[in-house]
Design a protein around this motif. Structure first.
Motif, PDB file in Angstrom:
ATOM      1  N   GLU A  43       1.110  -1.341  -7.666  1.00 38.23           N
ATOM      2  CA  GLU A  43       1.084  -1.458  -9.123  1.00 38.23           C
ATOM      3  C   GLU A  43       0.535  -2.788  -9.602  1.00 38.23           C
ATOM      4  O   GLU A  43       0.255  -2.953 -10.790  1.00 38.23           O
ATOM      5  CB  GLU A  43       2.483  -1.215  -9.680  1.00 38.23           C
ATOM      6  CG  GLU A  43       2.960   0.203  -9.422  1.00 38.23           C
ATOM      7  CD  GLU A  43       4.407   0.440  -9.826  1.00 38.23           C
ATOM      8  OE1 GLU A  43       5.052  -0.495 -10.351  1.00 38.23           O
ATOM      9  OE2 GLU A  43       4.886   1.562  -9.604  1.00 38.23           O
ATOM     10  N   ASN A  44       0.371  -3.760  -8.709  1.00 37.37           N
ATOM     11  CA  ASN A  44      -0.159  -5.079  -9.076  1.00 37.37           C
ATOM     12  C   ASN A  44      -1.655  -5.181  -8.878  1.00 37.37           C
ATOM     13  O   ASN A  44      -2.209  -6.279  -8.894  1.00 37.37           O
ATOM     14  CB  ASN A  44       0.556  -6.163  -8.272  1.00 37.37           C
ATOM     15  CG  ASN A  44       2.033  -6.214  -8.592  1.00 37.37           C
ATOM     16  OD1 ASN A  44       2.420  -6.213  -9.757  1.00 37.37           O
ATOM     17  ND2 ASN A  44       2.864  -6.221  -7.565  1.00 37.37           N
ATOM     18  N   THR A  45      -2.326  -4.044  -8.678  1.00 37.49           N
ATOM     19  CA  THR A  45      -3.775  -4.028  -8.495  1.00 37.49           C
ATOM     20  C   THR A  45      -4.421  -3.283  -9.654  1.00 37.49           C
ATOM     21  O   THR A  45      -3.736  -2.731 -10.516  1.00 37.49           O
ATOM     22  CB  THR A  45      -4.153  -3.335  -7.169  1.00 37.49           C
ATOM     23  OG1 THR A  45      -3.711  -1.962  -7.215  1.00 37.49           O
ATOM     24  CG2 THR A  45      -3.533  -4.036  -5.975  1.00 37.49           C
ATOM     25  N   SER A  46      -5.737  -3.263  -9.659  1.00 37.89           N
ATOM     26  CA  SER A  46      -6.493  -2.467 -10.628  1.00 37.89           C
ATOM     27  C   SER A  46      -7.657  -1.833  -9.889  1.00 37.89           C
ATOM     28  O   SER A  46      -7.944  -2.176  -8.745  1.00 37.89           O
ATOM     29  CB  SER A  46      -6.990  -3.341 -11.790  1.00 37.89           C
ATOM     30  OG  SER A  46      -7.860  -4.336 -11.308  1.00 37.89           O
ATOM     31  N   GLY A  47      -8.305  -0.893 -10.559  1.00 44.35           N
ATOM     32  CA  GLY A  47      -9.441  -0.220  -9.936  1.00 44.35           C
ATOM     33  C   GLY A  47      -9.005   0.893  -8.999  1.00 44.35           C
ATOM     34  O   GLY A  47      -7.979   1.537  -9.229  1.00 44.35           O
ATOM     35  N   PRO A  48      -9.777   1.122  -7.929  1.00 42.84           N
ATOM     36  CA  PRO A  48      -9.476   2.228  -7.016  1.00 42.84           C
ATOM     37  C   PRO A  48      -8.060   2.136  -6.436  1.00 42.84           C
ATOM     38  O   PRO A  48      -7.548   1.051  -6.186  1.00 42.84           O
ATOM     39  CB  PRO A  48     -10.519   2.072  -5.909  1.00 42.84           C
ATOM     40  CG  PRO A  48     -11.648   1.354  -6.553  1.00 42.84           C
ATOM     41  CD  PRO A  48     -11.001   0.417  -7.536  1.00 42.84           C
ATOM     42  N   GLY A  49      -7.465   3.304  -6.250  1.00 44.42           N
ATOM     43  CA  GLY A  49      -6.142   3.386  -5.655  1.00 44.42           C
ATOM     44  C   GLY A  49      -5.702   4.827  -5.543  1.00 44.42           C
ATOM     45  O   GLY A  49      -6.274   5.706  -6.192  1.00 44.42           O
ATOM     46  N   SER A  50      -4.689   5.070  -4.738  1.00 40.52           N
ATOM     47  CA  SER A  50      -4.226   6.446  -4.562  1.00 40.52           C
ATOM     48  C   SER A  50      -2.738   6.472  -4.219  1.00 40.52           C
ATOM     49  O   SER A  50      -2.179   5.483  -3.764  1.00 40.52           O
ATOM     50  CB  SER A  50      -5.022   7.150  -3.468  1.00 40.52           C
ATOM     51  OG  SER A  50      -4.798   6.540  -2.214  1.00 40.52           O
ATOM     52  N   PHE A  51      -2.145   7.639  -4.454  1.00 34.32           N
ATOM     53  CA  PHE A  51      -0.795   7.907  -3.979  1.00 34.32           C
ATOM     54  C   PHE A  51      -0.732   9.345  -3.507  1.00 34.32           C
ATOM     55  O   PHE A  51      -1.603  10.158  -3.828  1.00 34.32           O
ATOM     56  CB  PHE A  51       0.271   7.610  -5.037  1.00 34.32           C
ATOM     57  CG  PHE A  51       0.229   8.469  -6.274  1.00 34.32           C
ATOM     58  CD1 PHE A  51       0.762   9.756  -6.278  1.00 34.32           C
ATOM     59  CD2 PHE A  51      -0.313   7.978  -7.446  1.00 34.32           C
ATOM     60  CE1 PHE A  51       0.738  10.527  -7.420  1.00 34.32           C
ATOM     61  CE2 PHE A  51      -0.336   8.745  -8.598  1.00 34.32           C
ATOM     62  CZ  PHE A  51       0.193  10.024  -8.582  1.00 34.32           C
ATOM     63  N   MET A  52       0.292   9.630  -2.701  1.00 29.48           N
ATOM     64  CA  MET A  52       0.456  10.967  -2.173  1.00 29.48           C
ATOM     65  C   MET A  52       1.920  11.378  -2.296  1.00 29.48           C
ATOM     66  O   MET A  52       2.820  10.548  -2.156  1.00 29.48           O
ATOM     67  CB  MET A  52       0.010  11.033  -0.716  1.00 29.48           C
ATOM     68  CG  MET A  52       0.081  12.425  -0.132  1.00 29.48           C
ATOM     69  SD  MET A  52      -0.519  12.468   1.573  1.00 29.48           S
ATOM     70  CE  MET A  52      -2.222  12.858   1.246  1.00 29.48           C
ATOM     71  N   LEU A  53       2.123  12.669  -2.554  1.00 29.82           N
ATOM     72  CA  LEU A  53       3.457  13.242  -2.629  1.00 29.82           C
ATOM     73  C   LEU A  53       3.393  14.691  -2.158  1.00 29.82           C
ATOM     74  O   LEU A  53       2.321  15.190  -1.867  1.00 29.82           O
ATOM     75  CB  LEU A  53       4.004  13.141  -4.056  1.00 29.82           C
ATOM     76  CG  LEU A  53       3.082  13.614  -5.183  1.00 29.82           C
ATOM     77  CD1 LEU A  53       3.384  15.036  -5.566  1.00 29.82           C
ATOM     78  CD2 LEU A  53       3.247  12.700  -6.369  1.00 29.82           C
ATOM     79  N   MET A  54       4.556  15.308  -2.062  1.00 26.90           N
ATOM     80  CA  MET A  54       4.640  16.716  -1.664  1.00 26.90           C
ATOM     81  C   MET A  54       5.286  17.499  -2.795  1.00 26.90           C
ATOM     82  O   MET A  54       6.233  17.021  -3.421  1.00 26.90           O
ATOM     83  CB  MET A  54       5.509  16.895  -0.416  1.00 26.90           C
ATOM     84  CG  MET A  54       4.970  16.295   0.823  1.00 26.90           C
ATOM     85  SD  MET A  54       3.869  17.444   1.626  1.00 26.90           S
ATOM     86  CE  MET A  54       3.767  16.667   3.226  1.00 26.90           C
ATOM     87  N   ASP A  55       4.785  18.709  -3.025  1.00 26.30           N
ATOM     88  CA  ASP A  55       5.462  19.573  -3.986  1.00 26.30           C
ATOM     89  C   ASP A  55       6.690  20.197  -3.305  1.00 26.30           C
ATOM     90  O   ASP A  55       6.897  19.995  -2.096  1.00 26.30           O
ATOM     91  CB  ASP A  55       4.492  20.589  -4.593  1.00 26.30           C
ATOM     92  CG  ASP A  55       4.139  21.763  -3.694  1.00 26.30           C
ATOM     93  OD1 ASP A  55       4.721  21.920  -2.594  1.00 26.30           O
ATOM     94  OD2 ASP A  55       3.269  22.552  -4.094  1.00 26.30           O
ATOM     95  N   PRO A  56       7.526  20.937  -4.030  1.00 25.93           N
ATOM     96  CA  PRO A  56       8.755  21.477  -3.439  1.00 25.93           C
ATOM     97  C   PRO A  56       8.527  22.401  -2.238  1.00 25.93           C
ATOM     98  O   PRO A  56       9.434  22.611  -1.439  1.00 25.93           O
ATOM     99  CB  PRO A  56       9.409  22.239  -4.597  1.00 25.93           C
ATOM    100  CG  PRO A  56       8.883  21.584  -5.816  1.00 25.93           C
ATOM    101  CD  PRO A  56       7.476  21.178  -5.471  1.00 25.93           C
ATOM    102  N   ASP A  57       7.314  22.954  -2.105  1.00 24.89           N
ATOM    103  CA  ASP A  57       7.016  23.853  -0.994  1.00 24.89           C
ATOM    104  C   ASP A  57       6.318  23.161   0.171  1.00 24.89           C
ATOM    105  O   ASP A  57       5.860  23.815   1.100  1.00 24.89           O
ATOM    106  CB  ASP A  57       6.178  25.030  -1.496  1.00 24.89           C
ATOM    107  CG  ASP A  57       6.956  25.876  -2.485  1.00 24.89           C
ATOM    108  OD1 ASP A  57       8.018  26.391  -2.105  1.00 24.89           O
ATOM    109  OD2 ASP A  57       6.508  25.994  -3.639  1.00 24.89           O
ATOM    110  N   GLY A  58       6.220  21.832   0.099  1.00 23.93           N
ATOM    111  CA  GLY A  58       5.608  21.082   1.190  1.00 23.93           C
ATOM    112  C   GLY A  58       4.105  20.959   1.118  1.00 23.93           C
ATOM    113  O   GLY A  58       3.463  20.560   2.093  1.00 23.93           O
ATOM    114  N   ASN A  59       3.518  21.289  -0.035  1.00 17.85           N
ATOM    115  CA  ASN A  59       2.070  21.142  -0.201  1.00 17.85           C
ATOM    116  C   ASN A  59       1.749  19.701  -0.572  1.00 17.85           C
ATOM    117  O   ASN A  59       2.267  19.200  -1.574  1.00 17.85           O
ATOM    118  CB  ASN A  59       1.554  22.077  -1.300  1.00 17.85           C
ATOM    119  CG  ASN A  59       1.803  23.526  -0.970  1.00 17.85           C
ATOM    120  OD1 ASN A  59       1.388  24.006   0.072  1.00 17.85           O
ATOM    121  ND2 ASN A  59       2.502  24.225  -1.848  1.00 17.85           N
TER     122      ASN A  59
END
Length: 123
Positions: A99-115
């Motif tokens: 959160e202390n950066t700007s520009g390109p970045g990504s995050f990943m999570l899973m939906d309730p079915d593991g997708n």
């Protein structure tokens, strides 16, 4: 919350066979590097990514700042803002953007079915 362009990222076993298969549906290569094991293919506004040996499962991908043709949008919701909104709603993350950066970045999570869901900002 504007998530940007949507695509399906496919974990493929044989990128050439997958490329040939999706070309039969009218998809054409619009980006990537087959020698590196990844291609981006599009048919009208539908986009798929073919990725050999890069991740285990297919995943939903959103790209803030891009439209469905991969062009930069004039305005967009920054990936950090999207992440914070989801955190505020109690969503758990696999990985987070700093959160202390700007520009390109990504995050990943899973939906309730593991997708897996990747939110990947390139600008």
């Amino acid at each position: 919350m504007a998530l940007g362009a949507f695509s399906l990222s496919l974990a493929v076993k044989d990128i050439q066979a997958s490329k040939d298969f999706y070309q039969k549906f009218g998809f054409t290569v619009v980006g990537g590097d087959q020698q590196q094991g990844w291609l981006i293919m599009r048919n009208s506004s539908q986009t798929i990514g073919l990725f050999q040996g890069m991740f285990e499962n297919n995943m939903l991908t959103f790209n803030p700042g891009w439209d469905n043709q991969g062009n930069p949008t004039e305005t967009f919701t920054d990936v950090r803002s999207i992440q914070q909104t989801l955190k505020d709603q109690g969503v758990d993350f696999i990985s987070e953007v700093d959160e202390n950066t700007s520009g390109p970045g990504s995050f990943m999570l899973m939906d309730p079915d593991g997708n897996p869901i990747l939110v990947d900002q390139h600008r």
